[in-house]
Design a protein around this motif. Sequence first.
Motif, PDB file in Angstrom:
ATOM      1  N   CYS A 195       0.818  -1.234   0.000  1.00 34.22           N
ATOM      2  CA  CYS A 195       0.000   0.000   0.000  1.00 34.22           C
ATOM      3  C   CYS A 195       0.839   1.265   0.000  1.00 34.22           C
ATOM      4  O   CYS A 195       0.281   2.363  -0.091  1.00 34.22           O
ATOM      5  CB  CYS A 195      -0.946  -0.006   1.194  1.00 34.22           C
ATOM      6  SG  CYS A 195      -0.093   0.090   2.797  1.00 34.22           S
TER       7      CYS A 195
ATOM      8  N   GLU B  77       2.312  -3.315   3.956  1.00 31.68           N
ATOM      9  CA  GLU B  77       3.454  -2.668   3.298  1.00 31.68           C
ATOM     10  C   GLU B  77       4.745  -3.095   3.996  1.00 31.68           C
ATOM     11  O   GLU B  77       4.826  -3.147   5.214  1.00 31.68           O
ATOM     12  CB  GLU B  77       3.271  -1.141   3.356  1.00 31.68           C
ATOM     13  CG  GLU B  77       4.483  -0.307   3.008  1.00 31.68           C
ATOM     14  CD  GLU B  77       5.056  -0.578   1.618  1.00 31.68           C
ATOM     15  OE1 GLU B  77       4.302  -0.620   0.645  1.00 31.68           O
ATOM     16  OE2 GLU B  77       6.292  -0.774   1.524  1.00 31.68           O
TER      17      GLU B  77
ATOM     18  N   ARG C  14       4.433 -11.932   1.387  1.00 31.27           N
ATOM     19  CA  ARG C  14       4.712 -13.364   1.203  1.00 31.27           C
ATOM     20  C   ARG C  14       4.382 -14.161   2.449  1.00 31.27           C
ATOM     21  O   ARG C  14       4.165 -15.363   2.386  1.00 31.27           O
ATOM     22  CB  ARG C  14       6.181 -13.567   0.824  1.00 31.27           C
ATOM     23  CG  ARG C  14       6.483 -13.053  -0.569  1.00 31.27           C
ATOM     24  CD  ARG C  14       7.951 -13.014  -0.844  1.00 31.27           C
ATOM     25  NE  ARG C  14       8.628 -11.976  -0.082  1.00 31.27           N
ATOM     26  CZ  ARG C  14       9.875 -11.580  -0.284  1.00 31.27           C
ATOM     27  NH1 ARG C  14      10.594 -12.151  -1.220  1.00 31.27           N
ATOM     28  NH2 ARG C  14      10.403 -10.619   0.443  1.00 31.27           N
TER      29      ARG C  14
ATOM     30  N   VAL D  81       3.177  -4.003  -7.600  1.00 30.74           N
ATOM     31  CA  VAL D  81       3.877  -4.591  -6.448  1.00 30.74           C
ATOM     32  C   VAL D  81       4.428  -5.993  -6.737  1.00 30.74           C
ATOM     33  O   VAL D  81       5.540  -6.325  -6.326  1.00 30.74           O
ATOM     34  CB  VAL D  81       2.919  -4.694  -5.228  1.00 30.74           C
ATOM     35  CG1 VAL D  81       3.627  -5.284  -4.026  1.00 30.74           C
ATOM     36  CG2 VAL D  81       2.313  -3.342  -4.874  1.00 30.74           C
TER      37      VAL D  81
ATOM     38  N   ASP E 178      10.540   3.285 -11.833  1.00 35.97           N
ATOM     39  CA  ASP E 178      10.347   2.525 -10.597  1.00 35.97           C
ATOM     40  C   ASP E 178      11.626   2.577  -9.745  1.00 35.97           C
ATOM     41  O   ASP E 178      11.589   2.855  -8.554  1.00 35.97           O
ATOM     42  CB  ASP E 178      10.025   1.073 -10.977  1.00 35.97           C
ATOM     43  CG  ASP E 178       9.450   0.292  -9.822  1.00 35.97           C
ATOM     44  OD1 ASP E 178       9.078   0.911  -8.822  1.00 35.97           O
ATOM     45  OD2 ASP E 178       9.380  -0.946  -9.929  1.00 35.97           O
TER      46      ASP E 178
ATOM     47  N   ARG F 145      12.392   7.319  -2.395  1.00 40.89           N
ATOM     48  CA  ARG F 145      11.634   7.043  -1.174  1.00 40.89           C
ATOM     49  C   ARG F 145      12.509   6.428  -0.090  1.00 40.89           C
ATOM     50  O   ARG F 145      12.045   6.036   0.962  1.00 40.89           O
ATOM     51  CB  ARG F 145      10.468   6.099  -1.494  1.00 40.89           C
ATOM     52  CG  ARG F 145       9.418   6.762  -2.354  1.00 40.89           C
ATOM     53  CD  ARG F 145       8.532   5.753  -3.024  1.00 40.89           C
ATOM     54  NE  ARG F 145       7.502   5.245  -2.150  1.00 40.89           N
ATOM     55  CZ  ARG F 145       6.950   4.047  -2.286  1.00 40.89           C
ATOM     56  NH1 ARG F 145       7.331   3.236  -3.229  1.00 40.89           N
ATOM     57  NH2 ARG F 145       6.022   3.646  -1.454  1.00 40.89           N
TER      58      ARG F 145
ATOM     59  N   HIS G  55      14.410   3.608  -0.289  1.00 44.49           N
ATOM     60  CA  HIS G  55      14.429   2.148  -0.223  1.00 44.49           C
ATOM     61  C   HIS G  55      15.567   1.608  -1.077  1.00 44.49           C
ATOM     62  O   HIS G  55      16.015   2.278  -2.011  1.00 44.49           O
ATOM     63  CB  HIS G  55      13.117   1.565  -0.741  1.00 44.49           C
ATOM     64  CG  HIS G  55      11.914   2.087  -0.041  1.00 44.49           C
ATOM     65  ND1 HIS G  55      10.654   2.033  -0.595  1.00 44.49           N
ATOM     66  CD2 HIS G  55      11.769   2.683   1.157  1.00 44.49           C
ATOM     67  CE1 HIS G  55       9.798   2.574   0.236  1.00 44.49           C
ATOM     68  NE2 HIS G  55      10.441   2.971   1.303  1.00 44.49           N
TER      69      HIS G  55
HETATM   70  C1  LIG Z   1       5.602   0.935  -6.782  1.00 38.40           C
HETATM   71  S1  LIG Z   1       5.122   0.954  -5.105  1.00 38.40           S
HETATM   72  C2  LIG Z   1       3.352   1.070  -5.256  1.00 38.40           C
HETATM   73  C3  LIG Z   1       2.689   1.579  -4.011  1.00 38.40           C
HETATM   74  C4  LIG Z   1       1.173   1.650  -4.065  1.00 38.40           C
HETATM   75  N1  LIG Z   1       0.595   0.351  -4.382  1.00 38.40           N
HETATM   76  C5  LIG Z   1       0.716   2.712  -5.036  1.00 38.40           C
HETATM   77  O1  LIG Z   1       0.271   2.383  -6.127  1.00 38.40           O
HETATM   78  O2  LIG Z   1       0.808   3.899  -4.692  1.00 38.40           O
HETATM   79  C6  LIG Z   1       5.338  -0.739  -4.597  1.00 38.40           C
HETATM   80  C7  LIG Z   1       5.180  -0.944  -3.121  1.00 38.40           C
HETATM   81  O3  LIG Z   1       5.212  -2.345  -2.831  1.00 38.40           O
HETATM   82  C8  LIG Z   1       5.948  -2.526  -1.623  1.00 38.40           C
HETATM   83  N2  LIG Z   1       6.422  -3.915  -1.548  1.00 38.40           N
HETATM   84  C9  LIG Z   1       7.399  -4.490  -2.284  1.00 38.40           C
HETATM   85  N3  LIG Z   1       7.582  -5.769  -1.917  1.00 38.40           N
HETATM   86  C10 LIG Z   1       6.689  -6.019  -0.914  1.00 38.40           C
HETATM   87  C11 LIG Z   1       6.390  -7.162  -0.120  1.00 38.40           C
HETATM   88  N4  LIG Z   1       7.079  -8.308  -0.274  1.00 38.40           N
HETATM   89  N5  LIG Z   1       5.415  -7.066   0.803  1.00 38.40           N
HETATM   90  C12 LIG Z   1       4.740  -5.900   0.976  1.00 38.40           C
HETATM   91  N6  LIG Z   1       4.976  -4.781   0.262  1.00 38.40           N
HETATM   92  C13 LIG Z   1       5.942  -4.833  -0.683  1.00 38.40           C
HETATM   93  C14 LIG Z   1       7.070  -1.518  -1.755  1.00 38.40           C
HETATM   94  O4  LIG Z   1       7.707  -1.252  -0.533  1.00 38.40           O
HETATM   95  C15 LIG Z   1       6.323  -0.320  -2.327  1.00 38.40           C
HETATM   96  O5  LIG Z   1       5.800   0.518  -1.333  1.00 38.40           O
END
Ligand SMILES: C[S@@+](CC[C@H](N)C(=O)[O-])C[C@H]1O[C@@H](n2cnc3c(N)ncnc32)[C@H](O)[C@@H]1O
Length: 244
Positions: free
Chosen positions: A64, A102, A129, A144, A190, A197, A199
Amino acid sequence: MSLDLASERTAWARLLDRASEPYRSAGRFAWHFARGKLGYDPVFRHLLAAGLIPPSARVLDIGCGQGLLASLLRACGAMRAAGEWPQAWPAPPAGAQVTGIELMTRDIERARAALGEAGDVRFVCGDMRTEAFPACDAVVILDVLHYVTHEEQEAVLKRVRDALAPGGLLLLRVGDAGARRGFAISQWVDRAVTRLRGHTVPPVYGRTLPEWIAQLRQLGLQVEPRPMSQGTPFANVLLVAQRS
Ligand SMILES: C[S@@+](CC[C@H](N)C(=O)[O-])C[C@H]1O[C@@H](n2cnc3c(N)ncnc32)[C@H](O)[C@@H]1O
């Protein structure tokens, strides 16, 4: 411009203001990011204009980020209460209960600083996961799944299907790896945004559109692809997948 179109534009501008305003308390970056993302990414407006999230839905937003979808859905309730919801759109998703999952602590902190943890939103800092998914009417996964391997994507999607109520919708946005240029541009952006951000940049695991669709159908979901990168150079597609 028709009256409907003009009032829809005005309504969207009001929604954007209402949904980004809470991020002022989460810092300048969070506010600018909210305005930019909600304003330029066509998917948020489409979710509302197409009525993909029903009123009072239990929504699970996986990956999220800083909780933009939860803020937008909360703003829809305020728009309805103020009599500002566009008549041309389906019923607003007012009363939605959103759980956001998240991975990044910093994003969860921004989400909580902006939206708190009132009855209508809950943010979980965890990994999709391994985190348990609550029963829900709509699951939203925007940009995501490509962060985890193909096997892990399949395992997450299986658990999503099981969490969905009969008739519930999975709203999954993915990049089409078959559209080479658009996919490459989205990967580049991306990486840049991920760094901005704060990361670390993970590897990506793309699939072509037919591969994504086959994966969802294999899980027994009915799938409808909708192009979802209007106004951007990307090759994004929203897969609207229903559990029968
Ligand atoms: C490109 S961003 C998109 C954020 C949001 N869905 C949006 O559209 O504004 C992808 C998000 O997925 C999260 N993410 C990546 N791998 C993840 C995981 N294994 N479990 C939970 N979140 C994850 C990242 O930290 C990031 O905040």
